[in-house]
Design a protein around this motif. Sequence first.
Motif, PDB file in Angstrom:
ATOM      1  N   VAL A 187       0.836  -1.197   0.000  1.00 27.38           N
ATOM      2  CA  VAL A 187       0.000   0.000   0.000  1.00 27.38           C
ATOM      3  C   VAL A 187       0.870   1.246   0.000  1.00 27.38           C
ATOM      4  O   VAL A 187       0.606   2.188  -0.735  1.00 27.38           O
ATOM      5  N   GLY A 188       1.932   1.240   0.822  1.00 29.00           N
ATOM      6  CA  GLY A 188       2.813   2.396   0.851  1.00 29.00           C
ATOM      7  C   GLY A 188       3.946   2.241   1.843  1.00 29.00           C
ATOM      8  O   GLY A 188       3.895   1.410   2.745  1.00 29.00           O
ATOM      9  N   VAL A 189       4.976   3.050   1.659  1.00 27.08           N
ATOM     10  CA  VAL A 189       6.132   3.096   2.553  1.00 27.08           C
ATOM     11  C   VAL A 189       6.043   4.389   3.354  1.00 27.08           C
ATOM     12  O   VAL A 189       5.940   5.475   2.779  1.00 27.08           O
ATOM     13  N   LEU A 190       6.083   4.287   4.687  1.00 29.88           N
ATOM     14  CA  LEU A 190       5.994   5.461   5.557  1.00 29.88           C
ATOM     15  C   LEU A 190       7.349   6.094   5.805  1.00 29.88           C
ATOM     16  O   LEU A 190       7.469   7.306   5.899  1.00 29.88           O
ATOM     17  N   SER A 191       8.392   5.263   5.936  1.00 31.12           N
ATOM     18  CA  SER A 191       9.727   5.788   6.206  1.00 31.12           C
ATOM     19  C   SER A 191      10.770   4.730   5.905  1.00 31.12           C
ATOM     20  O   SER A 191      10.447   3.554   5.705  1.00 31.12           O
ATOM     21  N   GLU A 192      12.041   5.183   5.883  1.00 28.21           N
ATOM     22  CA  GLU A 192      13.164   4.277   5.684  1.00 28.21           C
ATOM     23  C   GLU A 192      14.277   4.674   6.640  1.00 28.21           C
ATOM     24  O   GLU A 192      14.624   5.851   6.764  1.00 28.21           O
ATOM     25  N   SER A 193      14.836   3.674   7.325  1.00 25.26           N
ATOM     26  CA  SER A 193      15.915   3.934   8.272  1.00 25.26           C
ATOM     27  C   SER A 193      17.247   4.045   7.533  1.00 25.26           C
ATOM     28  O   SER A 193      17.356   3.688   6.353  1.00 25.26           O
ATOM     29  N   GLY A 194      18.260   4.494   8.242  1.00 23.45           N
ATOM     30  CA  GLY A 194      19.591   4.593   7.661  1.00 23.45           C
ATOM     31  C   GLY A 194      20.169   3.248   7.274  1.00 23.45           C
ATOM     32  O   GLY A 194      21.064   3.161   6.432  1.00 23.45           O
ATOM     33  N   LYS A 195      19.650   2.177   7.867  1.00 25.31           N
ATOM     34  CA  LYS A 195      20.128   0.824   7.557  1.00 25.31           C
ATOM     35  C   LYS A 195      19.332   0.172   6.427  1.00 25.31           C
ATOM     36  O   LYS A 195      19.548  -0.991   6.108  1.00 25.31           O
ATOM     37  N   GLY A 196      18.389   0.912   5.856  1.00 20.48           N
ATOM     38  CA  GLY A 196      17.626   0.401   4.721  1.00 20.48           C
ATOM     39  C   GLY A 196      16.326  -0.299   5.059  1.00 20.48           C
ATOM     40  O   GLY A 196      15.617  -0.752   4.169  1.00 20.48           O
ATOM     41  N   TRP A 197      15.998  -0.413   6.344  1.00 25.25           N
ATOM     42  CA  TRP A 197      14.717  -1.006   6.720  1.00 25.25           C
ATOM     43  C   TRP A 197      13.612   0.006   6.427  1.00 25.25           C
ATOM     44  O   TRP A 197      13.772   1.200   6.649  1.00 25.25           O
ATOM     45  N   ASP A 234      -1.216  -4.728   7.270  1.00 23.32           N
ATOM     46  CA  ASP A 234      -0.106  -4.952   8.184  1.00 23.32           C
ATOM     47  C   ASP A 234       0.853  -3.779   8.132  1.00 23.32           C
ATOM     48  O   ASP A 234       1.249  -3.351   7.044  1.00 23.32           O
ATOM     49  N   LEU A 235       1.215  -3.263   9.301  1.00 23.40           N
ATOM     50  CA  LEU A 235       2.151  -2.146   9.405  1.00 23.40           C
ATOM     51  C   LEU A 235       3.344  -2.613  10.225  1.00 23.40           C
ATOM     52  O   LEU A 235       3.197  -2.980  11.393  1.00 23.40           O
ATOM     53  N   ARG A 236       4.555  -2.641   9.600  1.00 19.58           N
ATOM     54  CA  ARG A 236       5.760  -3.079  10.293  1.00 19.58           C
ATOM     55  C   ARG A 236       6.997  -2.681   9.508  1.00 19.58           C
ATOM     56  O   ARG A 236       6.898  -2.284   8.352  1.00 19.58           O
ATOM     57  N   ASP A 237       8.156  -2.833  10.150  1.00 20.15           N
ATOM     58  CA  ASP A 237       9.443  -2.604   9.491  1.00 20.15           C
ATOM     59  C   ASP A 237       9.875  -3.871   8.767  1.00 20.15           C
ATOM     60  O   ASP A 237       9.710  -4.985   9.285  1.00 20.15           O
TER      61      ASP A 237
END
Length: 73
Positions: free
Chosen positions: A12-22, A39-42
């Motif tokens: 559905v969409g990406v909310l954010s991305e960490s510096g490690k690529g998650w 489902d909402l998770r890293d």
Amino acid sequence: MSDIKYEIKKTVGVLSESGKGWKKELNLISWNDKKPKYDLRDWSHEHEKMGKGVTLTAEELKKLKDILNGMEL
């Protein structure tokens, strides 16, 4: 501990991305061949690892949307 089977039916969409690529993603996922839920998770790159998350039915997601729309940010 038994293996958990999952199939991402739709991203559905990406909310954010960490510096490690998650990436924190909202997806429609079928867990253990059951009816898909939101489902909402890293997720790690290529979805080989996952963090803890929250699963919601379509009705729960609609209620959450109503709550968020009513919030003043």
